[in-house]
Write a protein that holds these residues in place. Structure first.
Motif, PDB file in Angstrom:
ATOM      1  N   VAL A 181       0.836  -1.203   0.000  1.00  0.00           N
ATOM      2  CA  VAL A 181       0.000   0.000   0.000  1.00  0.00           C
ATOM      3  C   VAL A 181       0.874   1.256   0.000  1.00  0.00           C
ATOM      4  CG1 VAL A 181      -1.559   1.386   1.431  1.00  0.00           C
ATOM      5  CG2 VAL A 181      -2.050  -1.025   1.021  1.00  0.00           C
ATOM      6  N   LEU A 182       1.913   1.282   0.836  1.00  0.00           N
ATOM      7  CA  LEU A 182       2.747   2.475   0.940  1.00  0.00           C
ATOM      8  C   LEU A 182       3.581   2.693  -0.318  1.00  0.00           C
ATOM      9  CD1 LEU A 182       3.996   2.361   4.642  1.00  0.00           C
ATOM     10  CD2 LEU A 182       1.952   3.391   3.683  1.00  0.00           C
ATOM     11  N   MET A 233       2.562   1.866  -3.358  1.00  0.00           N
ATOM     12  CA  MET A 233       1.684   2.001  -4.520  1.00  0.00           C
ATOM     13  C   MET A 233       1.740   3.358  -5.249  1.00  0.00           C
ATOM     14  SD  MET A 233      -2.355   2.157  -4.733  1.00  0.00           S
ATOM     15  CE  MET A 233      -2.079   3.777  -4.047  1.00  0.00           C
ATOM     16  N   LEU A 271      -4.850  14.594  -9.667  1.00  0.00           N
ATOM     17  CA  LEU A 271      -5.557  14.160  -8.465  1.00  0.00           C
ATOM     18  C   LEU A 271      -5.308  15.134  -7.316  1.00  0.00           C
ATOM     19  CD1 LEU A 271      -6.835  12.243  -6.373  1.00  0.00           C
ATOM     20  CD2 LEU A 271      -4.869  10.762  -6.599  1.00  0.00           C
ATOM     21  N   TRP A 272      -4.041  15.506  -7.110  1.00  0.00           N
ATOM     22  CA  TRP A 272      -3.729  16.395  -5.988  1.00  0.00           C
ATOM     23  C   TRP A 272      -4.174  17.827  -6.250  1.00  0.00           C
ATOM     24  CZ3 TRP A 272      -1.464  15.670  -1.079  1.00  0.00           C
ATOM     25  CH2 TRP A 272      -1.243  14.321  -0.750  1.00  0.00           C
ATOM     26  N   TRP A 299      -6.912  18.527  -7.394  1.00  0.00           N
ATOM     27  CA  TRP A 299      -8.285  18.468  -6.887  1.00  0.00           C
ATOM     28  C   TRP A 299      -8.302  18.415  -5.355  1.00  0.00           C
ATOM     29  CZ3 TRP A 299     -13.006  19.584  -6.656  1.00  0.00           C
ATOM     30  CH2 TRP A 299     -13.969  18.762  -6.061  1.00  0.00           C
ATOM     31  N   LEU A 300      -7.377  17.643  -4.771  1.00  0.00           N
ATOM     32  CA  LEU A 300      -7.324  17.566  -3.304  1.00  0.00           C
ATOM     33  C   LEU A 300      -7.060  18.936  -2.693  1.00  0.00           C
ATOM     34  CD1 LEU A 300      -5.161  14.367  -2.602  1.00  0.00           C
ATOM     35  CD2 LEU A 300      -7.623  14.523  -2.818  1.00  0.00           C
ATOM     36  N   LEU A 350      -9.972  17.602  -0.417  1.00  0.00           N
ATOM     37  CA  LEU A 350      -9.791  16.779   0.783  1.00  0.00           C
ATOM     38  C   LEU A 350      -8.935  17.481   1.834  1.00  0.00           C
ATOM     39  CD1 LEU A 350      -9.842  14.036   2.359  1.00  0.00           C
ATOM     40  CD2 LEU A 350      -7.883  13.359   0.988  1.00  0.00           C
ATOM     41  N   TRP A 383       4.388  12.125  -0.949  1.00  0.00           N
ATOM     42  CA  TRP A 383       3.405  11.036  -0.953  1.00  0.00           C
ATOM     43  C   TRP A 383       3.777   9.994  -2.003  1.00  0.00           C
ATOM     44  CZ3 TRP A 383      -0.393   9.885  -4.876  1.00  0.00           C
ATOM     45  CH2 TRP A 383      -1.349   8.940  -4.486  1.00  0.00           C
ATOM     46  N   PHE A 439      -2.361   7.226   3.470  1.00  0.00           N
ATOM     47  CA  PHE A 439      -1.775   7.064   2.135  1.00  0.00           C
ATOM     48  C   PHE A 439      -2.832   6.775   1.074  1.00  0.00           C
ATOM     49  CE2 PHE A 439       2.840   6.925   1.310  1.00  0.00           C
ATOM     50  CZ  PHE A 439       3.275   7.428   2.511  1.00  0.00           C
ATOM     51  N   LEU A 440      -3.889   6.065   1.473  1.00  0.00           N
ATOM     52  CA  LEU A 440      -4.912   5.693   0.498  1.00  0.00           C
ATOM     53  C   LEU A 440      -5.995   6.758   0.327  1.00  0.00           C
ATOM     54  CD1 LEU A 440      -5.366   1.887   1.215  1.00  0.00           C
ATOM     55  CD2 LEU A 440      -4.424   2.931  -0.848  1.00  0.00           C
ATOM     56  N   SER A 441      -6.055   7.723   1.266  1.00  0.00           N
ATOM     57  CA  SER A 441      -7.157   8.693   1.214  1.00  0.00           C
ATOM     58  C   SER A 441      -7.220   9.488  -0.098  1.00  0.00           C
ATOM     59  CB  SER A 441      -7.113   9.613   2.430  1.00  0.00           C
ATOM     60  OG  SER A 441      -5.893  10.309   2.471  1.00  0.00           O
ATOM     61  N   PRO A 442      -6.088   9.887  -0.698  1.00  0.00           N
ATOM     62  CA  PRO A 442      -6.212  10.576  -1.997  1.00  0.00           C
ATOM     63  C   PRO A 442      -6.914   9.719  -3.048  1.00  0.00           C
ATOM     64  CG  PRO A 442      -4.018  10.909  -1.121  1.00  0.00           C
ATOM     65  CD  PRO A 442      -4.686   9.904  -0.228  1.00  0.00           C
ATOM     66  N   ILE A 443      -6.584   8.431  -3.083  1.00  0.00           N
ATOM     67  CA  ILE A 443      -7.208   7.525  -4.052  1.00  0.00           C
ATOM     68  C   ILE A 443      -8.705   7.415  -3.756  1.00  0.00           C
ATOM     69  CG2 ILE A 443      -7.169   5.172  -4.998  1.00  0.00           C
ATOM     70  CD1 ILE A 443      -4.571   6.538  -5.539  1.00  0.00           C
ATOM     71  N   TRP A 472     -10.576   9.666  -2.315  1.00  0.00           N
ATOM     72  CA  TRP A 472     -11.199  10.941  -2.682  1.00  0.00           C
ATOM     73  C   TRP A 472     -11.426  11.032  -4.192  1.00  0.00           C
ATOM     74  CZ3 TRP A 472     -13.123  13.856   1.084  1.00  0.00           C
ATOM     75  CH2 TRP A 472     -13.561  15.156   0.787  1.00  0.00           C
ATOM     76  N   MET A 473     -10.481  10.509  -4.940  1.00  0.00           N
ATOM     77  CA  MET A 473     -10.608  10.488  -6.392  1.00  0.00           C
ATOM     78  C   MET A 473     -11.817   9.643  -6.806  1.00  0.00           C
ATOM     79  SD  MET A 473      -7.853   8.936  -9.113  1.00  0.00           S
ATOM     80  CE  MET A 473      -7.838   7.327  -8.330  1.00  0.00           C
ATOM     81  N   THR A 523     -15.119  11.272  -5.846  1.00  0.00           N
ATOM     82  CA  THR A 523     -15.456  12.364  -6.766  1.00  0.00           C
ATOM     83  C   THR A 523     -15.961  11.823  -8.094  1.00  0.00           C
ATOM     84  OG1 THR A 523     -13.663  13.602  -5.739  1.00  0.00           O
ATOM     85  CG2 THR A 523     -14.583  14.503  -7.763  1.00  0.00           C
ATOM     86  N   MET A 541     -11.761  13.373 -12.536  1.00  0.00           N
ATOM     87  CA  MET A 541     -11.316  12.305 -11.624  1.00  0.00           C
ATOM     88  C   MET A 541     -11.639  10.922 -12.196  1.00  0.00           C
ATOM     89  SD  MET A 541      -9.562  13.424  -9.166  1.00  0.00           S
ATOM     90  CE  MET A 541      -8.935  14.719 -10.204  1.00  0.00           C
TER      91      MET A 541
END
Lengths: 310, 290
Positions: free
Chosen positions: A125-126, A128, A140-141, A143-144, A151, A183, B34-38, B40-41, B44, B258
């Motif tokens: 996961v880390l 990825m 993506l970011w 948008w964040l 977010l 990240w 770490f997974l929260s951006p994914i 959120w994508m 959306t 997204m």
């Protein structure tokens, strides 16, 4: 005249005999296996480097013939405010990102370096984000970081912290891009740190335990010194990569706001492919290359003082 | 390797259980961050455009819709981008596998003058950033008439190119591990060198070839600077370049953007999920990604 014919005939005869001999047959095969790479080396690597060097002394817009102008591109660059701005921004990015990446990766590696069930899932996961394209990550970011619906501000609001406009803010745009890069890269450096941690002999920890060293002492006197070759390797790679930051600044900010994220590669890109100043872009590329090389060499010189080899 | 084993002095106690639990908790929190951006994508992408701007923000889209994916797929040239990216990535991967294995084979099984020099040169190409050679490459491609085609993106990998060094070193390790007896047996059987390469060395290097294939595919799929330099037309654009097109040229909604970003990630994500163990282990042992 006759003699030359004789010589060529005998030469030809020898050549034909040689081809039938195993030694020459091997030479043919060697050429066969090496030819693709050698062609690529000349056409796509070495040739372009020499060409880039030559082009950097010309004024060339591709449409007309190049004009030789000597060192004028380099002189113009030194007087170009945008050049100093881009150099400053790139160095600022490096100063922010390299310590952040290394510290976070080191912390993650320490946390994950255990043989517990399911640990590989956490590792996967880390790691990825590293396999995703920077273009997707940038979008993506972007948008964040959206001020009202992203977010990041949502999380800050939930914690009752002040929110920011991030990418539209000259102070915070660069740190925002740094956070995005961290990240992406932290998991990659974590994996390299993990490999380094696995290489530390267990007896050393046992010895430290017998000496009554606590976890912090073990970290300071065993882990950190023995991991320093790995740290050095990561430092060198991280600095080189940081010098080449482009995709994120292009996608997320287009070098803005008011040039706050205008980095060197972005400048090369705009000089060459927006304004068609090929000579100027090449001169810039060489300055970037030289600065990167010098800093890397300095790191290799300084490493003797802090890198501990067993 | 620090293991949580139960040592003789301390029987499994409430304390060790708590320690393991707290480590799991810490790692889970980090993984969620770490997974929260994914997340959120995806959230959306599955939200109706109109609902995106409702306050307070909803964490779970309600109603959940797939219209954004349909819009991106049908109203924009996304399928075209996708085909282009696949064409480039597959061809570049084949090219890298061929050129890197050829070179690695010559370096390990053939004696020729300047072999060590070539090794040093290959190592040296790792130091050359693409940014330094992109201007001459652009000029070369324009002289060849290759601009606005996919050729500049997949032809260089067939000749090693700037990314070749990583693959050559990876496969060199594999070919060095081929037992001498096998090579000698092949020589005695009277096979030529191509047989040795094709019948013995390549089959034994399958795992390394698979890793290199994954790397080459991802590098090519994720390339961004290449497409935006060599390609300006929508018809020949790849997915990565296309994303920046969307952002710059059309007023696309974030919900659709997204969805497009997620579509752009799917191939790498799927490959990663299936190959992550080898992928990570290769990185851990070789370090550098070309």
């Amino acid at each position: 005249m006759e003699r030359t014919v004789e010589i060529s005939e005998s030469w030809l005869g020898r050549a034909l005999k040689a081809i039938r001999s195993p030694k020459m047959a091997n030479a043919g095969w060697t050429l066969f296996f090496l030819l693709p790479y050698l062609i690529g080396l000349v056409v796509f690597v070495a040739g372009p480097i020499i060409a880039a060097f030559a082009i950097s002394f010309t004024r060339w817009d591709i449409l007309t013939a190049p004009i030789f102008i000597g060192l004028k591109n380099y002189q113009n660059l030194i007087q170009d405010e945008l050049f100093w701005q881009s150099l400053y921004n790139t160095l600022y990015y490096i100063v922010l990102i390299v310590p952040a990446e290394i510290l976070l990766a080191f912390f993650l590696a320490l946390a994950i370096n255990r043989s517990l069930g399911g640990i590989t899932v956490y590792r996967a996961v880390l790691f990825m984000p590293f396999v995703l394209s920077l273009a997707s990550i940038g979008l993506l970011w972007a948008w964040l970081y959206s001020p009202d619906f992203g977010l990041i501000n949502y999380a800050l609001k939930s914690l009752h912290l002040p929110t920011l406009t991030w990418l539209a803010n000259t102070t915070w745009a660069m740190p925002a891009i740094v956070l995005t890069s961290v990240w992406r890269n932290a998991g990659y450096y974590m994996v390299i740190f993990l490999a380094g941690l696995q290489g530390i002999p267990g007896e050393l920890y046992e010895a430290a335990n017998l000496d009554g060293a606590g976890p912090l002492k073990r970290l300071w006197h065993v882990t950190i010194p023995l991991l320093s070759p790995t740290t050095f390797f990561i430092l060198v790679i991280a600095v080189i990569w940081a010098f080449h930051v482009f995709d994120l600044t292009y996608i997320m900010t287009r070098g803005g706001p008011s040039n706050a994220t205008y980095t060197m590669v972005y400048f090369i890109y705009e000089s060459g492919f927006r304004w068609y100043k090929m000579g100027y872009a090449s001169a810039l590329a060489f300055i970037l290359f030289a600065v990167t090389m010098v800093i890397t060499i300095v790191q290799f010189v300084v490493q003797r003082r802090w890198v501990y080899y067993q | 390797m620090k293991t949580i084993t139960v040592s003789r002095q301390a029987p499994p106690t409430y304390r060790t259980f708590l320690r393991v639990l707290s480590i799991y908790l810490l790692l889970t929190v980090i993984a969620i961050i770490f997974l929260s951006p994914i997340f959120w994508m995806l959230k959306t992408a599955l939200t109706r455009t109109g609902d995106l701007f409702l306050m307070p923000i909803r964490i779970i889209p309600n109603p959940m819709v797939f219209t954004n994916f349909q819009t991106i797929w049908h109203n924009y040239p996304f399928p075209r981008f996708y085909l282009n990216s696949f064409q480039v990535a597959i061809l570049a991967t084949i090219g890298q596998l061929l050129s890197c294995s050829f070179t690695a084979f010559a370096l390990t099984n053939l004696k020729f003058p300047g072999r060590n020099l070539l090794l040093i040169i290959i190592l040296g190409t790792m130091m050359i950033p693409f940014q330094v050679i992109m201007v001459p490459l652009f000029i070369l491609m324009s002289k060849l008439g290759w601009l606005d085609t996919l050729l500049p993106l997949w032809v260089p990998p067939f000749f090693g190119g700037i990314t070749g060094a990583f693959g050559i070193f990876l496969l060199r390790q594999a070919f060095l591990a081929v037992p001498r007896e096998l090579i000698e047996a092949a020589a005695i059987d009277g096979g030529n060198l191509f047989d040795l390469y094709w019948r013995i060395c390549l089959p034994l290097a399958k795992p390394h070839l698979a890793v290199l294939g994954v790397f080459a595919f991802m590098t090519s799929w994720n390339d961004f600077l290449g497409p935006i330099i060599f390609i300006t037309h929508t018809d020949t654009m790849t997915v990565t370049g296309g994303l920046s097109f969307f952002q710059a040229q059309w007023h696309v909604y974030w919900s659709e953007l997204m969805a497009g970003t997620f579509l752009a990630m799917i191939p790498t994500l799927i490959i990663y999920i299936f190959s992550q163990r080898f992928f990570i282990e290769t990185i851990a042992t070789t370090g550098l990604k070309g």
